[in-house]
Design an enzyme around this catalytic site. Structure first.
Site, PDB file in Angstrom:
ATOM      1  N   THR A  38     -16.994 -35.306  23.216  1.00  0.00           N
ATOM      2  CA  THR A  38     -17.136 -33.971  23.787  1.00  0.00           C
ATOM      3  C   THR A  38     -17.079 -32.896  22.726  1.00  0.00           C
ATOM      4  O   THR A  38     -17.553 -31.800  22.917  1.00  0.00           O
ATOM      5  CB  THR A  38     -16.044 -33.673  24.817  1.00  0.00           C
ATOM      6  OG1 THR A  38     -14.831 -34.146  24.282  1.00  0.00           O
ATOM      7  CG2 THR A  38     -16.350 -34.313  26.130  1.00  0.00           C
ATOM      8  N   TYR A  39     -16.475 -33.214  21.592  1.00  0.00           N
ATOM      9  CA  TYR A  39     -16.386 -32.219  20.529  1.00  0.00           C
ATOM     10  C   TYR A  39     -17.747 -31.978  19.892  1.00  0.00           C
ATOM     11  O   TYR A  39     -17.961 -30.996  19.217  1.00  0.00           O
ATOM     12  CB  TYR A  39     -15.417 -32.695  19.449  1.00  0.00           C
ATOM     13  CG  TYR A  39     -15.836 -34.016  18.872  1.00  0.00           C
ATOM     14  CD1 TYR A  39     -16.753 -34.070  17.823  1.00  0.00           C
ATOM     15  CD2 TYR A  39     -15.368 -35.215  19.412  1.00  0.00           C
ATOM     16  CE1 TYR A  39     -17.194 -35.285  17.338  1.00  0.00           C
ATOM     17  CE2 TYR A  39     -15.800 -36.423  18.932  1.00  0.00           C
ATOM     18  CZ  TYR A  39     -16.705 -36.462  17.892  1.00  0.00           C
ATOM     19  OH  TYR A  39     -17.145 -37.663  17.409  1.00  0.00           O
ATOM     20  N   LEU A  41     -21.107 -34.110  17.798  1.00  0.00           N
ATOM     21  CA  LEU A  41     -21.685 -35.333  17.259  1.00  0.00           C
ATOM     22  C   LEU A  41     -21.273 -35.515  15.810  1.00  0.00           C
ATOM     23  O   LEU A  41     -21.009 -34.542  15.102  1.00  0.00           O
ATOM     24  CB  LEU A  41     -23.215 -35.236  17.320  1.00  0.00           C
ATOM     25  CG  LEU A  41     -23.820 -34.958  18.697  1.00  0.00           C
ATOM     26  CD1 LEU A  41     -25.311 -34.682  18.569  1.00  0.00           C
ATOM     27  CD2 LEU A  41     -23.574 -36.128  19.631  1.00  0.00           C
ATOM     28  N   VAL A  42     -21.227 -36.769  15.383  1.00  0.00           N
ATOM     29  CA  VAL A  42     -20.966 -37.043  13.971  1.00  0.00           C
ATOM     30  C   VAL A  42     -22.163 -37.787  13.389  1.00  0.00           C
ATOM     31  O   VAL A  42     -22.657 -38.754  13.984  1.00  0.00           O
ATOM     32  CB  VAL A  42     -19.689 -37.891  13.769  1.00  0.00           C
ATOM     33  CG1 VAL A  42     -19.426 -38.087  12.282  1.00  0.00           C
ATOM     34  CG2 VAL A  42     -18.491 -37.217  14.423  1.00  0.00           C
ATOM     35  N   LYS A  58     -19.929 -33.530  10.898  1.00  0.00           N
ATOM     36  CA  LYS A  58     -19.553 -33.360  12.295  1.00  0.00           C
ATOM     37  C   LYS A  58     -20.091 -32.044  12.800  1.00  0.00           C
ATOM     38  O   LYS A  58     -19.809 -30.990  12.251  1.00  0.00           O
ATOM     39  CB  LYS A  58     -18.041 -33.387  12.427  1.00  0.00           C
ATOM     40  CG  LYS A  58     -17.578 -33.158  13.844  1.00  0.00           C
ATOM     41  CD  LYS A  58     -16.233 -33.756  14.112  1.00  0.00           C
ATOM     42  CE  LYS A  58     -15.136 -32.997  13.404  1.00  0.00           C
ATOM     43  NZ  LYS A  58     -13.841 -33.622  13.623  1.00  0.00           N
ATOM     44  N   ASP A 157      -1.516 -36.924  17.155  1.00  0.00           N
ATOM     45  CA  ASP A 157      -2.434 -37.823  17.838  1.00  0.00           C
ATOM     46  C   ASP A 157      -2.777 -39.020  16.967  1.00  0.00           C
ATOM     47  O   ASP A 157      -3.927 -39.420  16.877  1.00  0.00           O
ATOM     48  CB  ASP A 157      -3.701 -37.078  18.254  1.00  0.00           C
ATOM     49  CG  ASP A 157      -4.512 -37.875  19.277  1.00  0.00           C
ATOM     50  OD1 ASP A 157      -3.919 -38.726  19.967  1.00  0.00           O
ATOM     51  OD2 ASP A 157      -5.731 -37.665  19.369  1.00  0.00           O
TER      52      ASP A 157
END
Lengths: 476, 318
Positions: A38-39, A41-42, A58, A157
């Protein structure tokens, strides 16, 4: 930083906005997409001037219209710009595509991560990871974490997919902590984390957080390291709780149940501040009514209680965050002074003749273009309206004054490989911090879904199979 | 927006419940631990690493227009801070961004809109760094201009890249608790701390943020909040408990202390007027002739703002 082009005041005005390709992209040969979440694409790319140098780019997804640059991106980049350590992922550059005002982060690329390494041993070679590799991975992970903690940064995290390992090259086998993110680094005031903000992936989440503690300390990271250590030993997640979804930051009873079953009933003797934790009080009948048997951790990890590895592990999994081992203390543990000694190249044992495992490289999807990928995004299942870019939203700067214990300031550098040039290959941490509930969040406190897993499920559509069942992403 | 016709810091402070002060741990009057010492030492080290290159901007060498535009921007930032209930260090941080931006890029000619847009972008970025609740860009009110959100975003990106993405800069507020514990011990109280906050805000109007290290400003603000009559030796003795500064910076201590003292006296001598020309958004700027220009002219070696008459300084608002 990097070539600085994105930061060059002049490059802004020179940018040819009529062209589809931003100028800075000319520096790279983009090979293909290696991750999606969701952040954003890499992509895997190579620097044209140095073909041997792989880079992970990214692309932050565009923020919601009207919010400007996402706080997540701002905090992540700020933090990345301030840290520099051989066991922490290196941000090589920040690029702006002025045409659509999107942001791209260029990281040194790392071929492997602990999630893939563990999975490979469990599902493919069906064999434990060799003790040298386990110890070296753990040592380097702790070394990087000690650096972050010494700089008042809590990752928040840590999980296997966020621990990258360099592939072939000068830094082969070097661990890089990735996806730590967004928060300011110093001056963190005394501010409770918001209700919606507990971010650590539930399997690696410390019991104080599960019981509703509002403040992070570095001890939450050490709990996660303990879980990862056990997983490296057994190839299975130590506490695989069923995640409660739906509401914001729900009480994760099953996760606690899994922990208590292995570590025994927490008592006020062992953990004096336990009674002050919100869920301990409010969910009295659920937890306190249950009597858990005596601890059986050594059975789960198949270690003798006399084994130093077991001693280290149990001290990382101490219930009371104030008594839990710190990264600096862990580095001094006897386990690291016994044979096999940890080394800089975790993947290749120093003794000749030892078997070297060949881990698979990341699959690359060459069908996706790095520019004009906006059209891809509506297909993102979790991209709720206000979702914004922002991987690495996991970490949080430690509270300064409410810290329950003093932070060690020792900079442990003993593993620093002599003569390794500043050629840090590592990768942007695929997956990890996403922040669907984004904007108003305290200092990088972002709800963390299991985006990694979600992303990998997507990847499996690109030809990767054999994934074990993964927890579904939490929605907020 | 809080409309204060005679804008002054005390208006801002009184308009709030002071919770912003209490949040910063003022209630906690415990002693300073070794941990705090280590932390402050690290902060002082870091401020020299990250802030040393922001000093190029000299307000003195810029035109009157820019000086005034800067004050106008600061005024807007402080008003907006109060409106949203941001912490003071958010506002301060945005002013650091503003000064760094002005030191690294030039804005030609009087372009008030550009300064306004820059103020919005700086405050918005600072809020995203510091605040729990970040307003949408559309919530930022700028009286005369209606900026499109994309224009603000573009300016945010320009600010961020001009900062080279180094947004985590240390403000004096990071040191307040520590220094008040160190210098005043049991004498600490909210009232004094509030005064120190006022002084810090006053001084940022006087000098470019790069002129003094944040720790120097914080230390002298704490000293001045207690006592405006310290001699150089007293300042030195008091601040000897902080080992991190080098001798050069020790000289700054007294000059900064003097500056704060003069700010204070200027304020108390001219209750309605003040350090800023053209303070209120509703007044035209001409009626603020004050003796402000004398406030700072005698202090120290640092370059600093002088305040010509308001009407010469600020163009009428469109």
């Amino acid at each position: 930083m990097g070539d600085g082009r994105a930061n060059n005041p002049n490059s802004h005005s020179n940018n040819n906005s009529s062209s589809n390709k931003p100028e800075w992209l000319e520096e790279y040969d983009v090979i293909g997409k290696i991750g999606e979440g969701t952040y954003g694409l890499v992509f895997l790319a190579k620097v044209k001037s140095n073909r041997s140098k792989p880079i992970a780019i990214k692309k932050f997804k565009q923020s919601k219209d009207g919010d400007g640059v996402s706080p997540t991106a701002i905090r992540e980049i700020m933090l990345l710009r301030e840290i520099s350590h051989e066991n922490v992922v290196k941000l090589a550059n920040v690029h702006i595509n002025h045409a659509d005002m999107s942001l791209y982060l260029a990281f040194d690329y790392a071929e492997h991560d602990l999630y893939e390494i563990i999975r490979h041993h469990r599902d493919k070679v069906n064999q434990a990871i060799n003790p040298y590799t386990v110890k070296s991975l753990l040592w380097q992970l702790l070394n990087g974490l000690n650096y972050l903690h010494s700089n008042w940064i809590v990752h928040r995290d840590l999980k296997p997919s966020n621990i990258l390992v360099m592939g072939d090259g000068e830094e082969q086998g070097v661990v890089k902590i990735a996806d730590f993110g967004l928060a300011r680094i110093y001056q963190a005031p005394l501010k409770p984390l918001s209700e919606n903000g507990v971010v650590v992936t539930i399997w690696y989440r410390a019991p104080e957080l599960l019981l509703g503690a509002k403040h992070y300390t570095s001890a939450v990271d050490m709990w996660a390291v303990g879980c990862i250590f056990a997983e490296l030993l057994t190839l299975k997640p130590l506490f695989q709780g069923q995640e409660v979804k739906g509401t914001i930051n729900p009480f994760q009873l099953d996760q606690l149940d899994k922990i208590f079953k292995v570590l025994g009933h927490p008592t006020q003797e062992k953990w004096p501040t336990l009674v002050n934790l919100p869920h301990w009080q409010s969910d009295l009948q659920h937890i306190q009514g249950h009597k858990y048997e005596t601890a059986g951790l050594y059975n789960v990890v198949h270690l003798s209680p006399k084994n130093p590895a077991y001693d280290l592990l149990s001290k990382m999994l101490e219930y009371d965050p104030q008594k839990r081992l710190t990264a600096a203390q862990a580095l001094e543990h006897e386990y690291f002074r016994m044979e096999p000694l940890p080394g800089c190249n975790a993947l290749v044992p120093p003794q000749p003749g030892e078997k070297v495992v060949n881990y698979p490289t990341r699959p690359v999807d060459t069908s996706t273009d790095i520019v004009g990928t906006i059209s891809l995004q509506p297909s993102q299942p979790v991209s709720s309206g206000n979702s914004v870019s922002g991987a690495m939203s996991g970490s949080h700067v430690m509270q300064t004054r409410s810290m329950p214990r003093s932070m060690p300031m020792v900079g442990i550098q003993r593993m620093q490989p002599p003569g390794i040039p500043a050629y840090n290959l590592s990768q942007a941490g695929m997956g990890g911090g996403i922040n669907p509930g984004n904007i108003p969040m305290p200092r990088g406190v972002a709800p963390q879904a299991h985006q990694q897993h979600q992303m990998r499920r997507k990847e499996s559509g690109m030809g990767m199979t054999g994934y074990p069942p993964q927890p579904k992403s939490r929605r907020f | 927006m809080e409309k204060s016709h005679h804008f002054s810091l005390s208006d801002l402070l009184c308009g709030e419940d002071d919770s912003c002060l209490n949040e910063r741990g003022i209630k906690d009057l415990g002693s300073v631990s070794e941990f705090d010492d280590e932390y402050i030492k690290l902060l002082i080290q870091k401020e020299s690493i990250f802030q040393s290159d922001g000093n190029g901007f000299s307000i003195e060498s810029e035109g009157d227009w820019l000086k005034c535009a800067r004050l106008d921007a600061i005024r807007w930032i402080l008003e907006t801070r109060a409106f949203f209930g941001f912490q003071f260090d958010t506002a301060y941080l945005s002013i650091i961004y503003l000064d760094i931006f002005l030191s690294r890029r030039s804005i030609d000619d009087p372009k008030l809109w550009a300064i306004r847009l820059l103020s919005v972008a700086c405050l918005s970025v600072a809020a995203k760094m510091e605040e729990c609740i970040v307003p949408a860009l559309s919530e930022y009110h700028v009286d005369e201009f209606n900026f499109e959100r994309n224009a603000i975003k573009k300016m945010e990106l320009l600010v961020l890249s001009t900062l080279k993405w180094k947004m985590s800069l240390i403000t004096p507020f990071a040191y307040l608790d520590y220094f008040s514990a160190k210098f005043s011990g049991e004498l600490r109280c909210d009232e004094l701390l509030k005064r120190a906050v006022e002084l810090i805000i006053d001084v940022i109007k006087e000098v470019n943020v790069g002129e003094y290290r944040p720790s120097i400003i914080a230390a002298t603000a704490v000293l001045a909040s207690h006592d405006y009559a310290l001699m150089e030796k007293d300042v030195e003795i008091k601040t000897n408990v902080i080992p991190s500064w080098e001798s050069l910076e020790k000289e700054d201590l007294f000059s900064c202390y003097n500056l704060l003292r003069k700010c204070k006296f200027a304020k108390s001598n001219t209750p309605n007027s003040v350090i800023l020309p053209n303070l209120s958004s509703s007044q035209s700027s001409s009626d603020h002739a004050s003796e402000n220009s004398s406030i700072t002219s005698t202090v120290g070696v640092k370059r600093r703002l002088s305040y010509p008459d308001g009407d010469r300084c600020c163009p009428p608002r469109p």
